[in-house]
Design an enzyme around this catalytic site. Structure first.
Site, PDB file in Angstrom:
ATOM      1  N   GLY A   1       0.726  -1.119  -0.186  1.00  0.00           N
ATOM      2  CA  GLY A   1      -0.108   0.107  -0.101  1.00  0.00           C
ATOM      3  C   GLY A   1       0.831   1.346   0.032  1.00  0.00           C
TER       4      GLY A   1
ATOM      5  N   GLN B   1       3.041   9.724   1.221  1.00  0.00           N
ATOM      6  CA  GLN B   1       4.232   8.874   0.792  1.00  0.00           C
ATOM      7  C   GLN B   1       4.913   9.405  -0.465  1.00  0.00           C
ATOM      8  OE1 GLN B   1       2.584   5.147   2.256  1.00  0.00           O
ATOM      9  NE2 GLN B   1       4.727   4.896   3.057  1.00  0.00           N
TER      10      GLN B   1
ATOM     11  N   CYS C   1       6.929  -0.842   6.386  1.00  0.00           N
ATOM     12  CA  CYS C   1       6.383   0.343   5.703  1.00  0.00           C
ATOM     13  C   CYS C   1       7.338   0.902   4.743  1.00  0.00           C
ATOM     14  CB  CYS C   1       6.103   1.592   6.935  1.00  0.00           C
ATOM     15  SG  CYS C   1       5.644   3.019   6.112  1.00  0.00           S
ATOM     16  N   LEU C   2       6.987   1.402   3.705  1.00  0.00           N
ATOM     17  CA  LEU C   2       7.851   1.761   2.759  1.00  0.00           C
ATOM     18  C   LEU C   2       8.333   3.305   2.886  1.00  0.00           C
ATOM     19  CD1 LEU C   2       5.527   1.227  -0.550  1.00  0.00           C
ATOM     20  CD2 LEU C   2       7.508  -0.261   0.294  1.00  0.00           C
TER      21      LEU C   2
ATOM     22  N   HIS D   1      -3.232   0.142   8.315  1.00  0.00           N
ATOM     23  CA  HIS D   1      -1.960   0.822   8.065  1.00  0.00           C
ATOM     24  C   HIS D   1      -1.939   2.075   7.124  1.00  0.00           C
ATOM     25  CE1 HIS D   1       2.536   0.129   7.453  1.00  0.00           C
ATOM     26  NE2 HIS D   1       2.301   1.401   6.733  1.00  0.00           N
ATOM     27  N   GLU D   2      -2.624   2.006   6.062  1.00  0.00           N
ATOM     28  CA  GLU D   2      -2.886   3.181   5.110  1.00  0.00           C
ATOM     29  C   GLU D   2      -3.739   4.452   5.652  1.00  0.00           C
ATOM     30  OE1 GLU D   2      -0.831   3.386   2.995  1.00  0.00           O
ATOM     31  OE2 GLU D   2      -0.490   1.185   3.315  1.00  0.00           O
TER      32      GLU D   2
ATOM     33  N   HIS E   1      -1.506   6.380   8.252  1.00  0.00           N
ATOM     34  CA  HIS E   1      -0.892   7.330   7.390  1.00  0.00           C
ATOM     35  C   HIS E   1      -1.669   8.554   7.068  1.00  0.00           C
ATOM     36  CE1 HIS E   1       3.078   5.576   6.227  1.00  0.00           C
ATOM     37  NE2 HIS E   1       2.398   4.436   5.734  1.00  0.00           N
TER      38      HIS E   1
HETATM   39 CO    CO Z   1       3.439   2.640   5.492  1.00  0.00          CO
END
Ligand code: CO
Length: 174
Positions: free
Chosen positions: A48, A53, A98-99, A140-141, A144
């Site tokens: 995701g 991000q 997480c990215l 998770h998203e 964010h």
């Molecule tokens: Co993340």
């Protein structure tokens, strides 16, 4: 399409509560934006990607759920605009990454079964029940979009260790 730079832990926008999206306003640029987000997420094998991000102050995220039968098959794409979690059921500790914190993995608690309401990429309101990995990805998203990161959920006793790992990883981030 383009692979965009992903913002990393320490950048202010990851701690911002993002602005609600006015669908009609964003609609003309949505196909390009979503294609770029999808390509960016796939390029780093992510599940995701939230708008902050890629540096955008918008309450929207893309989830690319891997095919459970075969990860070589294309993932299922969910576009979630202005999402709200309506219900959470059960909770489990599970490893997450997480990215925006590449290389870090930690166990955090998440509901395993949720109901979420959001606007999809066609401007339609959806109410969806999600379990397992999809439930985790939604939470998770959505975190964010509220300026929260998964490391906020780590057991306080383990936080000094997490900080140490971040310090080591940081020089490897772009
Ligand atoms: Co993340």
């Amino acid at each position: 399409m383009a692979v965009l730079r992903i913002t990393k832990y320490g950048e202010d926008i990851l701690r911002q509560k993002l602005k609600p999206v006015k669908y009609e306003e964003i609609a003309p640029r949505l196909p390009q934006l979503l294609a770029d987000m999808e390509e960016t997420c796939l390029a780093v094998r992510g599940v995701g990607l939230a708008a902050n991000q890629i540096g955008l102050d918008l309450r929207l995220a893309v989830i690319l759920l891997p095919n459970p039968e075969d990860d070589k098959l294309p993932p299922t794409r969910y576009v979630i605009i202005n999402p709200v979690i309506l219900a959470k059921r059960a909770e489990k500790m599970d490893e997450e990454g997480c990215l925006s914190l590449p290389g870090l993995w930690a166990e955090v608690p998440r509901a395993t079964d949720i109901t979420v309401r959001y606007t999809d990429e066609n401007g339609k309101e959806q109410v969806k029940r999600a379990r397992g990995l999809l439930a985790k990805a939604f939470q998770h998203e959505i975190d964010h979009l509220d300026g929260k990161l998964f490391i906020d959920l780590v057991d306080p006793k383990l936080k000094p260790e997490v900080k140490k790992i971040i310090k080591k990883l940081r020089p490897t981030w772009d």
